[in-house]
Design an enzyme around this catalytic site. Sequence first.
Site, mmCIF file in Angstrom:
data_model
loop_
_atom_site.group_PDB
_atom_site.id
_atom_site.type_symbol
_atom_site.label_atom_id
_atom_site.label_comp_id
_atom_site.label_asym_id
_atom_site.label_seq_id
_atom_site.Cartn_x
_atom_site.Cartn_y
_atom_site.Cartn_z
ATOM 1 N N LYS A 1 2.254 -3.673 6.768
ATOM 2 C CA LYS A 1 2.611 -3.718 5.334
ATOM 3 C C LYS A 1 4.120 -3.472 5.178
ATOM 4 C CE LYS A 1 -1.368 -4.579 3.584
ATOM 5 N NZ LYS A 1 -1.638 -5.861 2.942
ATOM 6 N N SER B 1 0.839 -1.199 0.000
ATOM 7 C CA SER B 1 0.000 0.000 0.000
ATOM 8 C C SER B 1 0.870 1.243 0.000
ATOM 9 C CB SER B 1 -0.846 -0.031 1.281
ATOM 10 O OG SER B 1 -1.422 1.218 1.522
ATOM 11 N N TYR C 1 -1.759 -1.244 10.994
ATOM 12 C CA TYR C 1 -2.025 -1.704 9.623
ATOM 13 C C TYR C 1 -0.860 -1.310 8.703
ATOM 14 C CZ TYR C 1 -3.664 -1.692 4.840
ATOM 15 O OH TYR C 1 -3.737 -1.890 3.479
ATOM 16 N N ARG D 1 -9.028 14.597 10.016
ATOM 17 C CA ARG D 1 -8.953 13.272 10.656
ATOM 18 C C ARG D 1 -7.495 13.018 11.055
ATOM 19 N NH1 ARG D 1 -10.859 8.161 7.063
ATOM 20 N NH2 ARG D 1 -9.051 8.785 5.828
HETATM 21 P P1 NAD Z 1 -10.890 -7.230 1.566
HETATM 22 O O1 NAD Z 1 -11.056 -7.213 3.043
HETATM 23 O O2 NAD Z 1 -12.086 -7.010 0.722
HETATM 24 O O3 NAD Z 1 -10.188 -8.594 1.112
HETATM 25 C C1 NAD Z 1 -9.316 -9.317 1.935
HETATM 26 C C2 NAD Z 1 -9.810 -10.753 1.958
HETATM 27 O O4 NAD Z 1 -8.934 -11.537 2.772
HETATM 28 C C3 NAD Z 1 -11.219 -10.893 2.549
HETATM 29 O O5 NAD Z 1 -12.011 -11.650 1.668
HETATM 30 C C4 NAD Z 1 -10.999 -11.605 3.873
HETATM 31 O O6 NAD Z 1 -12.099 -12.433 4.212
HETATM 32 C C5 NAD Z 1 -9.727 -12.377 3.594
HETATM 33 N N1 NAD Z 1 -8.903 -12.677 4.777
HETATM 34 C C6 NAD Z 1 -8.493 -11.827 5.737
HETATM 35 N N2 NAD Z 1 -7.696 -12.461 6.624
HETATM 36 C C7 NAD Z 1 -7.592 -13.746 6.187
HETATM 37 C C8 NAD Z 1 -6.910 -14.893 6.660
HETATM 38 N N3 NAD Z 1 -6.171 -14.854 7.774
HETATM 39 N N4 NAD Z 1 -7.030 -16.050 5.974
HETATM 40 C C9 NAD Z 1 -7.790 -16.117 4.852
HETATM 41 N N5 NAD Z 1 -8.458 -15.055 4.358
HETATM 42 C C10 NAD Z 1 -8.353 -13.893 5.017
HETATM 43 O O7 NAD Z 1 -9.760 -6.166 1.222
HETATM 44 P P2 NAD Z 1 -9.286 -5.597 -0.193
HETATM 45 O O8 NAD Z 1 -9.665 -4.172 -0.244
HETATM 46 O O9 NAD Z 1 -9.670 -6.505 -1.279
HETATM 47 O O10 NAD Z 1 -7.714 -5.635 0.023
HETATM 48 C C11 NAD Z 1 -6.926 -6.731 -0.404
HETATM 49 C C12 NAD Z 1 -5.489 -6.490 0.040
HETATM 50 O O11 NAD Z 1 -5.039 -5.243 -0.501
HETATM 51 C C13 NAD Z 1 -5.317 -6.386 1.553
HETATM 52 O O12 NAD Z 1 -4.103 -7.021 1.907
HETATM 53 C C14 NAD Z 1 -5.223 -4.900 1.789
HETATM 54 O O13 NAD Z 1 -4.483 -4.586 2.934
HETATM 55 C C15 NAD Z 1 -4.501 -4.428 0.535
HETATM 56 N N6 NAD Z 1 -4.777 -3.028 0.219
HETATM 57 C C16 NAD Z 1 -6.070 -2.616 0.115
HETATM 58 C C17 NAD Z 1 -6.324 -1.278 -0.151
HETATM 59 C C18 NAD Z 1 -7.752 -0.786 -0.229
HETATM 60 O O14 NAD Z 1 -7.974 0.400 -0.084
HETATM 61 N N7 NAD Z 1 -8.734 -1.618 -0.493
HETATM 62 C C19 NAD Z 1 -5.265 -0.354 -0.318
HETATM 63 C C20 NAD Z 1 -3.956 -0.840 -0.229
HETATM 64 C C21 NAD Z 1 -3.721 -2.183 0.038
HETATM 65 C C1 UD1 Z 2 -6.991 5.214 3.822
HETATM 66 C C2 UD1 Z 2 -6.068 4.690 4.880
HETATM 67 C C3 UD1 Z 2 -4.814 4.147 4.218
HETATM 68 C C4 UD1 Z 2 -5.188 3.069 3.202
HETATM 69 C C5 UD1 Z 2 -6.148 3.668 2.193
HETATM 70 C C6 UD1 Z 2 -6.607 2.626 1.226
HETATM 71 C C7 UD1 Z 2 -6.599 6.093 6.819
HETATM 72 C C8 UD1 Z 2 -6.102 7.156 7.751
HETATM 73 N N1 UD1 Z 2 -5.762 5.770 5.805
HETATM 74 O O1 UD1 Z 2 -6.315 6.208 3.112
HETATM 75 O O2 UD1 Z 2 -3.942 3.591 5.183
HETATM 76 O O3 UD1 Z 2 -4.029 2.576 2.543
HETATM 77 O O4 UD1 Z 2 -7.298 4.179 2.894
HETATM 78 O O5 UD1 Z 2 -7.560 3.126 0.358
HETATM 79 O O6 UD1 Z 2 -7.677 5.531 6.994
HETATM 80 N N2 UD1 Z 2 -12.352 11.678 3.741
HETATM 81 C C9 UD1 Z 2 -13.343 12.542 4.137
HETATM 82 N N3 UD1 Z 2 -14.465 12.024 4.710
HETATM 83 C C10 UD1 Z 2 -14.631 10.680 4.922
HETATM 84 C C11 UD1 Z 2 -13.601 9.786 4.513
HETATM 85 C C12 UD1 Z 2 -12.469 10.321 3.940
HETATM 86 O O7 UD1 Z 2 -13.229 13.749 3.970
HETATM 87 O O8 UD1 Z 2 -15.671 10.277 5.462
HETATM 88 C C13 UD1 Z 2 -11.148 12.223 3.066
HETATM 89 C C14 UD1 Z 2 -9.849 11.923 3.778
HETATM 90 O O9 UD1 Z 2 -9.529 12.922 4.696
HETATM 91 C C15 UD1 Z 2 -8.873 11.862 2.595
HETATM 92 C C16 UD1 Z 2 -9.716 11.330 1.438
HETATM 93 O O10 UD1 Z 2 -11.059 11.585 1.805
HETATM 94 O O11 UD1 Z 2 -8.451 13.154 2.254
HETATM 95 C C17 UD1 Z 2 -9.548 9.841 1.185
HETATM 96 O O12 UD1 Z 2 -9.764 9.135 2.399
HETATM 97 P P1 UD1 Z 2 -9.841 7.526 2.447
HETATM 98 O O13 UD1 Z 2 -10.754 7.049 1.397
HETATM 99 O O14 UD1 Z 2 -10.137 7.147 3.858
HETATM 100 O O15 UD1 Z 2 -8.387 7.078 2.034
HETATM 101 P P2 UD1 Z 2 -6.965 7.512 2.650
HETATM 102 O O16 UD1 Z 2 -7.111 8.377 3.826
HETATM 103 O O17 UD1 Z 2 -6.136 8.004 1.539
#
Ligand code: NAD
Ligand code: UD1
Length: 338
Positions: free
Chosen positions: A153, A124, A149, A292
């Site tokens: 990573k 991430s 979190y 936040r």
């Molecule tokens: P998600 O929660 O939708 O998907 C994660 C999946 O992993 C879920 O289906 C959950 O049930 C499963 N899971 C969790 N722990 C487990 C375990 N111990 N064993 C087996 N299954 C398990 O999340 P996502 O948004 O699809 O994210 C996927 C990956 O990408 C995650 O590692 C997350 O940290 C990373 N990531 C997500 C974002 C985001 O904003 N969505 C941003 C950066 C990185």
């Molecule tokens: C968040 C996580 C980050 C993660 C990323 C994945 C936090 C502090 N950080 O990032 O670790 O990797 O999601 O997508 O949670 N905002 C509002 N109102 C809301 C929600 C968000 O104004 O109700 C604003 C936030 O201040 C920010 C932007 O929207 O400026 C995006 O926020 P968000 O979607 O939560 O993502 P990140 O903060 O970038």
Amino acid sequence: MTILVTGGAGYIGSHTVLALLERGDDVVVIDNLSNSSKVSLERVTELTGKEPTLYVADILDRHVLRDIFSNHTITDVIHFAGLKSVGESITKPLEYYENNVVGTLVLLHEMLQAGVDSLIFSSSATVYGNPEKVPLSEECQTGGTTNPYGTSKLMVEQILRDFSLAQPEFRITCLRYFNPVGAHESGRIGEDPNGIPNNLVPYISQVAIGKLECLSVYGNDYPTPDGTGVRDYIHVLDLASGHLAALDHKAEGSSFKAINLGTGVGYSVIDLIQAFEKAAQTKINYRIVERRAGDVAECWSDSSLARQHLGWQATRTIDDMIRDTWNWQKNNPDGYGS
Ligand code: NAD
Ligand code: UD1
């Protein structure tokens, strides 16, 4: 190829499983369904006409992993499984380190044992902490994470870097996602957050559909053009294709790579509200509140390394992202429980 996708029932995982099946790969999923529903994979089957093999199990269970590696000829692993809520990680640090760090260690042990040596890890942009400058390139300093979190990573990236030195035959790619949003254009799969969403786009969608009353905009006094936070939103289908590109280019270059997956363009909270109002043809009710804790003013990627190393770049616009999010939300007001 047969790809093992951990966390494949989740948001990014299900879109990636779909893309893998569409291009003809076989897919095995392990997911404990702690933050997802197997309906996502049933819909992937409905869309592709192909079925991934699903193991409902935890990656911490090394016996199940051992069975998977002996029952299938796995060529590559894409590792999405993990916990992802920043706020929850502060109150449950042990769960986060156990799932995200120990889970990855168990997976690596079993891959080593089984002779499977190709891994793509979901990292991430959070590993950059408070960005020293934007756009963020992979050369920028990592560290300074402010929650378990983000630290999990960073720790996994370090473990993978060390591991790749000891096992140079392993091909490891850490993909650093910026802000994944959007949904499949069919409106059949998308993001289904538990409870009240923490992230901006799912929150706005629920305001637009009338489930939530008002969006709190966290601060309008940042040093950005309109004072609200700026982020690099990327369509989940572009992210999925980034994983396919990483599989295709795994053998090139060093055995460990960390690569940004972003669009290289930043949008503010107000930009997103306006894009949503256009897509949903409705007014989004919002109010400005305090910043936040832990938020940064702006964060967007330099995405040139992905272009050079993977021949990949995002193609979908912010309007595509919001149109598809809205299409998913209005067709599934209660997510997979609809
Ligand atoms: P998600 O929660 O939708 O998907 C994660 C999946 O992993 C879920 O289906 C959950 O049930 C499963 N899971 C969790 N722990 C487990 C375990 N111990 N064993 C087996 N299954 C398990 O999340 P996502 O948004 O699809 O994210 C996927 C990956 O990408 C995650 O590692 C997350 O940290 C990373 N990531 C997500 C974002 C985001 O904003 N969505 C941003 C950066 C990185
Ligand atoms: C968040 C996580 C980050 C993660 C990323 C994945 C936090 C502090 N950080 O990032 O670790 O990797 O999601 O997508 O949670 N905002 C509002 N109102 C809301 C929600 C968000 O104004 O109700 C604003 C936030 O201040 C920010 C932007 O929207 O400026 C995006 O926020 P968000 O979607 O939560 O993502 P990140 O903060 O970038």
